[in-house]
Write a protein that holds these residues in place. Structure first.
Motif, PDB file in Angstrom:
ATOM      1  N   GLU A  83      -9.567   4.237 -15.060  1.00 47.56           N
ATOM      2  CA  GLU A  83      -9.171   3.155 -15.962  1.00 47.56           C
ATOM      3  C   GLU A  83      -8.191   2.172 -15.326  1.00 47.56           C
ATOM      4  OE1 GLU A  83      -5.401   5.047 -18.414  1.00 47.56           O
ATOM      5  OE2 GLU A  83      -7.416   5.411 -19.165  1.00 47.56           O
ATOM      6  N   GLN A  84      -7.670   2.526 -14.173  1.00 49.13           N
ATOM      7  CA  GLN A  84      -6.669   1.714 -13.505  1.00 49.13           C
ATOM      8  C   GLN A  84      -7.306   0.528 -12.793  1.00 49.13           C
ATOM      9  OE1 GLN A  84      -3.497   2.412 -13.870  1.00 49.13           O
ATOM     10  NE2 GLN A  84      -2.833   0.722 -12.620  1.00 49.13           N
ATOM     11  N   LYS A  85      -6.871  -0.667 -13.101  1.00 45.65           N
ATOM     12  CA  LYS A  85      -7.372  -1.855 -12.413  1.00 45.65           C
ATOM     13  C   LYS A  85      -6.431  -2.281 -11.290  1.00 45.65           C
ATOM     14  CE  LYS A  85      -9.994  -3.767 -16.267  1.00 45.65           C
ATOM     15  NZ  LYS A  85     -10.923  -2.771 -16.352  1.00 45.65           N
ATOM     16  N   LYS A  86      -5.138  -2.244 -11.552  1.00 46.79           N
ATOM     17  CA  LYS A  86      -4.160  -2.579 -10.524  1.00 46.79           C
ATOM     18  C   LYS A  86      -2.973  -1.667 -10.691  1.00 46.79           C
ATOM     19  CE  LYS A  86      -1.388  -6.009  -8.358  1.00 46.79           C
ATOM     20  NZ  LYS A  86      -0.389  -6.932  -8.506  1.00 46.79           N
ATOM     21  N   PRO A  87      -2.578  -0.971  -9.706  1.00 48.01           N
ATOM     22  CA  PRO A  87      -3.138  -0.955  -8.365  1.00 48.01           C
ATOM     23  C   PRO A  87      -4.437  -0.147  -8.310  1.00 48.01           C
ATOM     24  CG  PRO A  87      -1.361   0.632  -8.491  1.00 48.01           C
ATOM     25  CD  PRO A  87      -1.409  -0.088  -9.813  1.00 48.01           C
ATOM     26  N   LEU A  88      -5.245  -0.473  -7.329  1.00 49.70           N
ATOM     27  CA  LEU A  88      -6.462   0.279  -7.081  1.00 49.70           C
ATOM     28  C   LEU A  88      -6.057   1.625  -6.486  1.00 49.70           C
ATOM     29  CD1 LEU A  88      -9.557   0.431  -6.840  1.00 49.70           C
ATOM     30  CD2 LEU A  88      -9.311  -0.561  -4.568  1.00 49.70           C
TER      31      LEU A  88
ATOM     32  N   VAL B  47       0.868  -1.167   0.000  1.00 45.63           N
ATOM     33  CA  VAL B  47       0.000   0.000   0.000  1.00 45.63           C
ATOM     34  C   VAL B  47       0.908   1.221   0.000  1.00 45.63           C
ATOM     35  CG1 VAL B  47      -1.735   1.296   1.290  1.00 45.63           C
ATOM     36  CG2 VAL B  47      -1.801  -1.208   1.293  1.00 45.63           C
ATOM     37  N   ILE B  48       0.580   2.192  -0.850  1.00 43.34           N
ATOM     38  CA  ILE B  48       1.332   3.441  -0.903  1.00 43.34           C
ATOM     39  C   ILE B  48       0.373   4.587  -0.629  1.00 43.34           C
ATOM     40  CG2 ILE B  48       2.650   5.026  -2.361  1.00 43.34           C
ATOM     41  CD1 ILE B  48       3.743   2.685  -3.863  1.00 43.34           C
ATOM     42  N   VAL B  49       0.799   5.522   0.224  1.00 42.94           N
ATOM     43  CA  VAL B  49       0.013   6.713   0.524  1.00 42.94           C
ATOM     44  C   VAL B  49       0.703   7.910  -0.120  1.00 42.94           C
ATOM     45  CG1 VAL B  49      -0.885   8.201   2.341  1.00 42.94           C
ATOM     46  CG2 VAL B  49      -0.753   5.755   2.705  1.00 42.94           C
ATOM     47  N   ILE B  50      -0.083   8.725  -0.819  1.00 41.70           N
ATOM     48  CA  ILE B  50       0.442   9.931  -1.456  1.00 41.70           C
ATOM     49  C   ILE B  50      -0.302  11.117  -0.864  1.00 41.70           C
ATOM     50  CG2 ILE B  50       0.749  11.191  -3.614  1.00 41.70           C
ATOM     51  CD1 ILE B  50       0.567   8.492  -5.067  1.00 41.70           C
ATOM     52  N   GLY B  51       0.456  12.110  -0.384  1.00 42.64           N
ATOM     53  CA  GLY B  51      -0.208  13.293   0.161  1.00 42.64           C
ATOM     54  C   GLY B  51       0.720  14.171   0.957  1.00 42.64           C
ATOM     55  N   ASP B  52       0.141  14.846   1.939  1.00 46.79           N
ATOM     56  CA  ASP B  52       0.892  15.762   2.790  1.00 46.79           C
ATOM     57  C   ASP B  52       1.787  14.980   3.751  1.00 46.79           C
ATOM     58  OD1 ASP B  52      -0.627  15.615   5.628  1.00 46.79           O
ATOM     59  OD2 ASP B  52      -2.063  15.420   3.982  1.00 46.79           O
ATOM     60  N   LYS B  53       2.790  15.668   4.297  1.00 47.05           N
ATOM     61  CA  LYS B  53       3.770  14.976   5.138  1.00 47.05           C
ATOM     62  C   LYS B  53       3.153  14.426   6.422  1.00 47.05           C
ATOM     63  CE  LYS B  53       5.737  18.990   7.472  1.00 47.05           C
ATOM     64  NZ  LYS B  53       6.961  19.729   7.742  1.00 47.05           N
TER      65      LYS B  53
ATOM     66  N   ASN C 238       2.193  12.405 -12.661  1.00 48.71           N
ATOM     67  CA  ASN C 238       3.454  11.714 -12.943  1.00 48.71           C
ATOM     68  C   ASN C 238       3.771  10.656 -11.895  1.00 48.71           C
ATOM     69  OD1 ASN C 238       3.940  13.125 -15.310  1.00 48.71           O
ATOM     70  ND2 ASN C 238       5.084  14.733 -14.269  1.00 48.71           N
ATOM     71  N   THR C 239       3.462  10.965 -10.639  1.00 53.54           N
ATOM     72  CA  THR C 239       3.701  10.009  -9.557  1.00 53.54           C
ATOM     73  C   THR C 239       2.840   8.765  -9.744  1.00 53.54           C
ATOM     74  OG1 THR C 239       4.212  11.840  -8.069  1.00 53.54           O
ATOM     75  CG2 THR C 239       3.701   9.714  -7.059  1.00 53.54           C
ATOM     76  N   LEU C 240       1.561   8.945 -10.085  1.00 49.99           N
ATOM     77  CA  LEU C 240       0.678   7.798 -10.322  1.00 49.99           C
ATOM     78  C   LEU C 240       1.135   6.968 -11.516  1.00 49.99           C
ATOM     79  CD1 LEU C 240      -2.828   9.401  -9.669  1.00 49.99           C
ATOM     80  CD2 LEU C 240      -1.595   7.783  -8.206  1.00 49.99           C
ATOM     81  N   LEU C 241       1.626   7.629 -12.552  1.00 53.54           N
ATOM     82  CA  LEU C 241       2.119   6.894 -13.727  1.00 53.54           C
ATOM     83  C   LEU C 241       3.336   6.033 -13.376  1.00 53.54           C
ATOM     84  CD1 LEU C 241       1.681   9.621 -16.489  1.00 53.54           C
ATOM     85  CD2 LEU C 241       0.389   7.483 -16.251  1.00 53.54           C
ATOM     86  N   LYS C 242       4.204   6.549 -12.507  1.00 49.08           N
ATOM     87  CA  LYS C 242       5.374   5.768 -12.070  1.00 49.08           C
ATOM     88  C   LYS C 242       4.952   4.565 -11.227  1.00 49.08           C
ATOM     89  CE  LYS C 242       8.529   9.675 -12.016  1.00 49.08           C
ATOM     90  NZ  LYS C 242       9.239  10.643 -11.170  1.00 49.08           N
ATOM     91  N   ILE C 243       4.021   4.787 -10.304  1.00 50.45           N
ATOM     92  CA  ILE C 243       3.561   3.712  -9.416  1.00 50.45           C
ATOM     93  C   ILE C 243       2.839   2.641 -10.220  1.00 50.45           C
ATOM     94  CG2 ILE C 243       1.965   3.163  -7.540  1.00 50.45           C
ATOM     95  CD1 ILE C 243       2.663   5.892  -6.343  1.00 50.45           C
ATOM     96  N   ARG C 244       2.123   3.047 -11.227  1.00 51.44           N
ATOM     97  CA  ARG C 244       1.352   2.135 -12.074  1.00 51.44           C
ATOM     98  C   ARG C 244       2.224   1.034 -12.688  1.00 51.44           C
ATOM     99  NH1 ARG C 244      -2.344   4.923 -16.657  1.00 51.44           N
ATOM    100  NH2 ARG C 244      -2.759   3.092 -17.877  1.00 51.44           N
ATOM    101  N   LYS C 245       3.491   1.343 -12.915  1.00 53.47           N
ATOM    102  CA  LYS C 245       4.423   0.385 -13.517  1.00 53.47           C
ATOM    103  C   LYS C 245       4.946  -0.642 -12.522  1.00 53.47           C
ATOM    104  CE  LYS C 245       5.880   3.837 -16.839  1.00 53.47           C
ATOM    105  NZ  LYS C 245       6.940   4.748 -17.245  1.00 53.47           N
ATOM    106  N   ARG C 246       4.738  -0.407 -11.251  1.00 55.34           N
ATOM    107  CA  ARG C 246       5.267  -1.311 -10.221  1.00 55.34           C
ATOM    108  C   ARG C 246       4.351  -2.512 -10.045  1.00 55.34           C
ATOM    109  NH1 ARG C 246       7.043   2.079  -5.029  1.00 55.34           N
ATOM    110  NH2 ARG C 246       7.111  -0.064  -4.258  1.00 55.34           N
ATOM    111  N   GLU C 247       4.924  -3.675 -10.038  1.00 55.81           N
ATOM    112  CA  GLU C 247       4.170  -4.928  -9.878  1.00 55.81           C
ATOM    113  C   GLU C 247       3.839  -5.231  -8.417  1.00 55.81           C
ATOM    114  OE1 GLU C 247       3.144  -7.153 -12.274  1.00 55.81           O
ATOM    115  OE2 GLU C 247       3.758  -5.713 -13.800  1.00 55.81           O
ATOM    116  N   ASP C 248       4.582  -4.635  -7.483  1.00 56.38           N
ATOM    117  CA  ASP C 248       4.439  -4.977  -6.065  1.00 56.38           C
ATOM    118  C   ASP C 248       3.400  -4.144  -5.323  1.00 56.38           C
ATOM    119  OD1 ASP C 248       5.993  -2.661  -6.295  1.00 56.38           O
ATOM    120  OD2 ASP C 248       7.107  -3.079  -4.458  1.00 56.38           O
TER     121      ASP C 248
END
Length: 100
Positions: free
Chosen positions: A68-73, A4-10, A34-44
């Motif tokens: 349109e994103q299926k994985k990751p949610l 699980v990855i959290v994106i946001g404020d510190k 851009n951050t979501l596009l990078k994460i989208r490529k990660r399999e883990d």
């Protein structure tokens, strides 16, 4: 089991890091796409949580990417800095049944 990855404020990211979640602090919401596009490529990664205050300023830009994103949610969560609004559960149920 995926990460699980959290994106946001510190503040929010650091709170989630206390329970072992990976986090990305974004000072500028324009970096979200851009951050979501990078994460989208990660399999883990299975789940990405984006704070509402990071998502709202760039909502129009990233909505299609999220839908349109299926994985990751990818889902939006409130943060301590988000304006809280009550949820009309009865209205949501009626609408889902075709009465609203």
């Amino acid at each position: 089991m995926g990460k699980v990855i959290v994106i946001g404020d510190k503040y929010t990211v650091n709170l989630f890091k206390l329970i072992g979640t990976e986090g990305i602090i974004l000072e500028d919401p324009l970096e979200l796409e851009n951050t979501l596009l990078k994460i989208r490529k990660r399999e883990d990664v299975d789940l990405v949580l984006v704070t509402n205050d990071t998502y709202t300023p760039v909502k129009e830009k990233v909505d299609n990417l999220i839908l349109e994103q299926k994985k990751p949610l990818i889902t939006v969560i409130p943060s301590p800095f988000s304006e809280a609004k009550p949820v009309d559960v009865k209205g949501l149920i009626l609408k889902s049944l075709g009465f609203g």
